[in-house]
Design an enzyme around this catalytic site. Structure first.
Site, PDB file in Angstrom:
ATOM      1  N   LYS A   1       0.864  -1.071   0.008  1.00 10.91           N
ATOM      2  CA  LYS A   1      -0.067  -0.050  -0.144  1.00 10.91           C
ATOM      3  C   LYS A   1       0.655   1.379   0.034  1.00 10.91           C
ATOM      4  CE  LYS A   1      -1.808  -1.473   3.704  1.00 10.91           C
ATOM      5  NZ  LYS A   1      -2.207  -1.895   5.017  1.00 10.91           N
TER       6      LYS A   1
ATOM      7  N   THR B   1      -7.101   9.256   9.034  1.00  5.77           N
ATOM      8  CA  THR B   1      -6.963   7.934   8.642  1.00  5.77           C
ATOM      9  C   THR B   1      -7.046   6.717   9.615  1.00  5.77           C
ATOM     10  OG1 THR B   1      -4.592   8.560   8.599  1.00  5.77           O
ATOM     11  CG2 THR B   1      -5.884   9.101   6.421  1.00  5.77           C
TER      12      THR B   1
ATOM     13  N   GLY C   1      -7.219   3.640  10.911  1.00  2.14           N
ATOM     14  CA  GLY C   1      -7.921   2.433  10.618  1.00  2.14           C
ATOM     15  C   GLY C   1      -8.153   1.997   9.269  1.00  2.14           C
ATOM     16  N   THR C   2      -7.275   2.945   8.361  1.00  2.25           N
ATOM     17  CA  THR C   2      -7.435   2.549   6.733  1.00  2.25           C
ATOM     18  C   THR C   2      -7.202   1.244   6.415  1.00  2.25           C
ATOM     19  OG1 THR C   2      -5.302   3.789   6.494  1.00  2.25           O
ATOM     20  CG2 THR C   2      -7.459   5.063   6.134  1.00  2.25           C
ATOM     21  N   GLY C   3      -6.180   0.749   7.169  1.00  2.00           N
ATOM     22  CA  GLY C   3      -5.465  -0.514   6.751  1.00  2.00           C
ATOM     23  C   GLY C   3      -6.493  -1.659   7.107  1.00  2.00           C
ATOM     24  N   CYS C   4      -6.908  -1.417   8.349  1.00  2.00           N
ATOM     25  CA  CYS C   4      -8.011  -2.444   8.853  1.00  2.00           C
ATOM     26  C   CYS C   4      -8.992  -2.748   7.959  1.00  2.00           C
ATOM     27  CB  CYS C   4      -8.449  -2.286  10.250  1.00  2.00           C
ATOM     28  SG  CYS C   4      -7.247  -2.136  11.358  1.00  2.00           S
TER      29      CYS C   4
HETATM   30  N1  LIG Z   1      -5.047  10.158   1.678  1.00  2.00           N
HETATM   31  C1  LIG Z   1      -5.615   9.017   1.049  1.00  2.00           C
HETATM   32  N2  LIG Z   1      -6.353   9.118   0.104  1.00  2.00           N
HETATM   33  C2  LIG Z   1      -6.963   8.125  -0.513  1.00  2.00           C
HETATM   34  N3  LIG Z   1      -6.487   6.826  -0.268  1.00  2.00           N
HETATM   35  C3  LIG Z   1      -5.634   6.683   0.977  1.00  2.00           C
HETATM   36  C4  LIG Z   1      -5.050   7.764   1.465  1.00  2.00           C
HETATM   37  N4  LIG Z   1      -4.080   7.387   2.533  1.00  2.00           N
HETATM   38  C5  LIG Z   1      -4.312   5.832   2.197  1.00  2.00           C
HETATM   39  N5  LIG Z   1      -4.975   5.543   1.506  1.00  2.00           N
HETATM   40  C6  LIG Z   1      -5.291   4.220   1.238  1.00  2.00           C
HETATM   41  O1  LIG Z   1      -5.673   3.556   2.201  1.00  2.00           O
HETATM   42  C7  LIG Z   1      -5.384   2.120   2.142  1.00  2.00           C
HETATM   43  C8  LIG Z   1      -4.684   1.954   3.425  1.00  2.00           C
HETATM   44  O2  LIG Z   1      -3.491   2.336   3.375  1.00  2.00           O
HETATM   45  P1  LIG Z   1      -2.386   2.700   4.528  1.00  2.00           P
HETATM   46  O3  LIG Z   1      -2.678   3.905   5.236  1.00  2.00           O
HETATM   47  O4  LIG Z   1      -1.031   2.711   4.094  1.00  2.00           O
HETATM   48  O5  LIG Z   1      -2.757   1.422   5.583  1.00  2.00           O
HETATM   49  P2  LIG Z   1      -2.167   1.153   7.129  1.00  2.00           P
HETATM   50  O6  LIG Z   1      -3.497   1.736   8.020  1.00  2.00           O
HETATM   51  O7  LIG Z   1      -1.762  -0.102   7.328  1.00  2.00           O
HETATM   52  O8  LIG Z   1      -1.013   2.193   7.050  1.00  2.00           O
HETATM   53  C9  LIG Z   1      -4.385   1.855   1.025  1.00  2.00           C
HETATM   54  O9  LIG Z   1      -5.179   1.472  -0.027  1.00  2.00           O
HETATM   55  C10 LIG Z   1      -4.155   3.281   0.638  1.00  2.00           C
HETATM   56  O10 LIG Z   1      -3.691   3.639  -0.535  1.00  2.00           O
HETATM   57  C1  LIG Z   2      -6.726  -3.183  17.405  1.00  2.00           C
HETATM   58  C2  LIG Z   2      -5.896  -2.185  16.235  1.00  2.00           C
HETATM   59  N1  LIG Z   2      -5.574  -3.107  15.362  1.00  2.00           N
HETATM   60  C3  LIG Z   2      -4.923  -2.311  14.302  1.00  2.00           C
HETATM   61  C4  LIG Z   2      -4.582  -1.060  14.352  1.00  2.00           C
HETATM   62  C5  LIG Z   2      -3.944  -0.388  13.028  1.00  2.00           C
HETATM   63  O1  LIG Z   2      -4.695   0.706  12.622  1.00  2.00           O
HETATM   64  P1  LIG Z   2      -4.562   1.089  11.226  1.00  2.00           P
HETATM   65  O2  LIG Z   2      -5.202   0.542  10.133  1.00  2.00           O
HETATM   66  O3  LIG Z   2      -4.796   2.815  11.266  1.00  2.00           O
HETATM   67  O4  LIG Z   2      -3.150   0.878  10.873  1.00  2.00           O
HETATM   68  C6  LIG Z   2      -4.993  -0.230  15.487  1.00  2.00           C
HETATM   69  N2  LIG Z   2      -4.588   0.888  15.708  1.00  2.00           N
HETATM   70  N3  LIG Z   2      -5.366  -0.885  16.371  1.00  2.00           N
END
Ligand SMILES: Nc1ncnc2c1ncn2[C@@H]1O[C@H](COP(=O)(O)OP(=O)(O)O)[C@@H](O)[C@H]1O
Ligand SMILES: Cc1ncc(COP(=O)(O)O)c(N)n1
Length: 268
Positions: free
Chosen positions: A181, A212, A214-217
């Protein structure tokens, strides 16, 4: 005897941590599953006390109790897909790997959660080794962000080419598809899918939203929902990104730190 019409729904199990603030972890997963047309279930690996500003405590369940939750689910409502999120120790990872291989679980999406968006470390050193050795080889797809892809591949990522290289290393080493990602340092909304020796980019629209958490979850649960519903991996990723963009574009603003997204943005 009840003679009404019975309905079926595809089912997804999330194995992850609870986020008391409701924006990430189990809570984000279940909301995402509801919004993506599947029936969600959970096996909780740990309680966390956290909010939009950070994680103040982690209270893991025992390996025996995690196994009991997984057994309870699989012995009754077999999941069509499984999403694995935060697992804080190697011991818990070993239980998950053993139980999922016993049940021959399918469509496993591994989100190798290591550090929260707010900067807190969510797993110990032993867990990183167990995750590589046991969970990645079972995954239909793993979804590392850039810092996680650096840990898993052992290379430093500074460009799009580096993202391809890291995803290739992880995919070849552990035999799974890899969605690397963007969103951290590079390629904000663009993610790279590497599978079977080839790759493609998913170009998302970048949304200017500081919330943002929880975006990854959310992304990994939406992918698992798509796989459960029979979409191909590429289609499931495409649909998951569309859902995530909608949830970010709704511009929910809660809490004083990096707040949660609006998982129910389609609900009036
Ligand atoms: N500002 C943004 N606008 C649109 N999509 C985003 C933005 N930031 C992250 N994403 C997308 O959100 C998803 C989760 O990514 P990320 O934030 O890297 O996850 P994590 O929470 O694991 O760090 C990915 O598909 C990424 O491309
Ligand atoms: C219980 C739990 N699991 C996962 C994440 C990661 O969150 P994110 O999707 O923002 O990286 C979090 N903050 N808490």
């Amino acid at each position: 005897m009840y003679l009404g019409r019975h309905r079926r729904r595809k089912t997804v199990l999330t194995i992850a941590g609870s986020d008391s603030s409701g924006g990430a972890g189990i809570q984000a997963d279940l909301k995402t599953m509801l919004a993506n047309g599947v029936y969600g279930m959970s096996a909780i690996t740990a309680l966390t006390a956290q909010n939009t500003t950070g994680v103040s405590g982690i209270f893991p369940v025992t390996p025996e109790f995690l196994a009991m939750q997984i057994d309870s689910v699989f012995s009754d409502i077999r999941p069509d897909a499984v999403k694995i999120g935060m697992v804080s120790s190697g011991e818990l990872i070993r239980v998950i790997a053993e139980r999922l291989s016993y049940y021959k679980a399918e469509n496993i999406v591994v989100d190798p959660v290591m550090i929260s968006t707010s900067g807190s470390r969510l797993l110990d050193e032993d867990a990183v080794g167990a995750l590589k050795e046991l969970l990645l080889p079972m995954a239909a797809v793993a979804t590392p962000n850039i810092p996680e892809a650096e840990v898993l591949s052992g290379i430093c990522i500074r460009s799009s080419e580096d993202m391809v290289r890291a995803a290739e290393i992880i995919s070849r080493e552990y035999g799974c598809a890899v969605l690397c990602k963007g969103g951290h340092r590079l390629n904000d909304a663009n993610d790279l899918l590497y599978r079977d020796g080839g790759f493609c980019w998913f170009m998302g629209r970048r949304i200017d939203n500081p919330n943002t958490h929880g975006t990854g979850c959310t992304l990994s649960s939406a992918i698992a929902s798509g796989l459960a519903r029979g979409y191909s991996l590429e289609q499931a990723v495409e649909r998951a990104k569309e859902y995530l963009s909608g949830a970010l574009e709704a511009m929910l603003d809660l809490g004083s730190g990096s707040g949660p997204m609006d998982h129910g943005f389609q609900i009036p």
